[in-house]
Design an enzyme around this catalytic site. Structure first.
Site, PDB file in Angstrom:
ATOM      1  CE  LYS A 174      -3.769  -2.205  -0.198  1.00 41.69           C
ATOM      2  NZ  LYS A 174      -4.547  -2.153  -1.441  1.00 41.69           N
ATOM      3  CG  ASP A 207      -3.140  -1.031  -4.718  1.00 39.89           C
ATOM      4  OD1 ASP A 207      -3.504  -0.142  -5.504  1.00 39.89           O
ATOM      5  OD2 ASP A 207      -3.933  -1.735  -4.060  1.00 39.89           O
ATOM      6  CD  GLU A 230      -3.696  -3.222  -7.602  1.00 36.02           C
ATOM      7  OE1 GLU A 230      -4.875  -3.322  -7.212  1.00 36.02           O
ATOM      8  OE2 GLU A 230      -2.811  -4.067  -7.329  1.00 36.02           O
ATOM      9  CG  ASP A 264      -8.462  -2.590  -7.583  1.00 35.32           C
ATOM     10  OD1 ASP A 264      -9.618  -2.972  -7.801  1.00 35.32           O
ATOM     11  OD2 ASP A 264      -7.936  -2.678  -6.462  1.00 35.32           O
ATOM     12  CE  LYS A 301     -10.627  -4.646  -4.434  1.00 36.66           C
ATOM     13  NZ  LYS A 301      -9.407  -4.396  -5.208  1.00 36.66           N
TER      14      LYS A 301
END
Length: 383
Positions: free
Chosen positions: A170, A198, A224, A247, A271
């Site tokens: 992250k 990400d 990402e 994403d 997802k």
């Protein structure tokens, strides 16, 4: 007369709080998560067969979704879910969409429960209904909460010692510190490890361009969702040779086709709830396989039910296209199915039992919020 054995006679909705196993989950824009509200849907037939599904938004500020919103939407569509043929999931989606536009994340819980029920009625695993079992287990990744570089390295090394070789860092704070985070983790890992930085859309365009410029040529690294919008991410992709994963902006098949058509993406984070359930996710999965786009398969959050649904979709995916999946029940303290499916050594098993292949302990489902009963005459929801 009662309903046929393959019809949904009852729909129940439960509140199932989940706690992050590592204390506080931190990502860009100072968003932090500790407890989360998962919602479980149970579909039952007159013969007593039950299917289970789950939706757990990552708080209320990550995507346009929330636990309260999911529960309100599920109440709205309950009247058209009961009475449906559990083996016709396509028609179930048509009926839900006719009753309520949008809110695919809430409908995904019904979709997952229907796949579980369908599999149990047929005596086959859900992965067989999603294209057929490709593998017995799938590689897993772990998300590393945003923090000081040394803490993130410590987290990665602890997970790596357990067998995990795929890490999603992250990032999304200031550019220089984010670069230091990534470099520290890359240097602490080695051949066979893959790192994804990400940002969850947390960088402004100028920051994202600065980061990819400083990280250009870094081995084993992917970027990402650097920025919030597709247009910004496309600009970043055009400024780097680092593979790009999208994403949050991959919301449906149209968004996927746009991203591939614009050559903006080498991989997507698929997802299940973000795209409305396993049925639409399978379509997008198959398109990615055909177009050579790598897949990370997961959900926004969840426990045992979410992990079993991910295992079914990932386990029916060509291993050449699957970068990783996530078993989010590794990230939670509460378990409704005895912590099954359970990961080991960085890999997750694809359940072999019918439906989702796990046994739910209904005593662990938490508070029942409401139910809908099917009546041959009007099929209306009741408390």
């Amino acid at each position: 007369m009662g309903l046929p054995a393959d019809r949904v006679d009852r729909m129940e909705v439960y509140s199932c709080p989940l706690t992050y196993a590592h204390g506080t989950y931190v990502m860009s824009a100072n968003r932090t998560i500790t407890p989360l509200e998962s919602t479980v849907v149970v579909l039952r037939t007159t013969d007593g067969v039950s299917g289970y599904g789950e939706i757990c938004p990552l708080g209320s500020t990550y995507l346009p979704s929330s636990a309260a919103g999911a529960r309100a939407a599920l109440r709205e569509i309950a009247g058209v879910v009961v009475g449906q043929n559990a083996t016709n999931i396509g028609k179930l989606h048509v009926s839900m969409d006719a009753a309520l536009a949008g809110h695919g994340y809430a409908k995904s819980a019904v979709d997952i429960a229907a796949f579980d029920l369908f599999g149990k009625l047929c005596g086959v695993p859900a992965c067989e209904l999603l294209g057929g079992r490709q593998v017995a287990q799938v590689p897993l990744y772990v998300a590393v909460p945003l923090g000081p570089p040394a803490e993130m390295v410590e987290f990665v090394l602890a997970e790596r010692a357990g067998g995990t070789r795929r890490f999603q860092l992250k990032v999304g704070a200031d550019a220089e510190t984010d670069v230091a985070r990534v470099r520290a983790v890359v240097e602490a890992t080695g051949e066979g490890d893959t790192i994804v930085a990400d940002a969850n859309g947390g960088w402004r365009l100028a920051e994202a361009v600065q980061v990819v410029g400083m990280l250009e040529g870094t081995p084993r690294l992917r970027i990402e969702q650097p920025c919030r919008s597709f247009e910004e991410c496309l600009q970043v992709r055009r400024r780097t040779s680092l593979p790009m994963v999208l994403d949050e902006v991959i919301t449906d098949i149209q968004a996927l086709l746009r991203a591939t058509g614009e050559r903006a993406v080498e991989g997507i984070n698929l997802k299940i709830s973000r795209v409305g359930g396993l049925l639409p996710a399978r379509v997008m999965r198959d398109v990615c396989v055909e177009l050579g786009v790598d897949l990370l398969i997961e959900d926004t959050w969840g426990g045992d039910l979410c992990s079993a649904a991910v295992a079914a979709l990932a386990g029916s995916t060509s291993p050449s296209a699957l970068w990783a999946a996530s078993f989010m029940n590794d990230w939670t303290l509460e378990h409704v199915a005895g912590y099954q499916p359970r990961s080991a050594g960085g890999w997750g098993p694809v359940p072999e039992g019918p439906g989702l292949g796990i046994e739910v302990d209904e005593d662990q489902l938490g508070e029942r919020l409401y139910e809908a009963l099917a009546d041959d005459a009007q099929r209306e929801p009741v408390r």
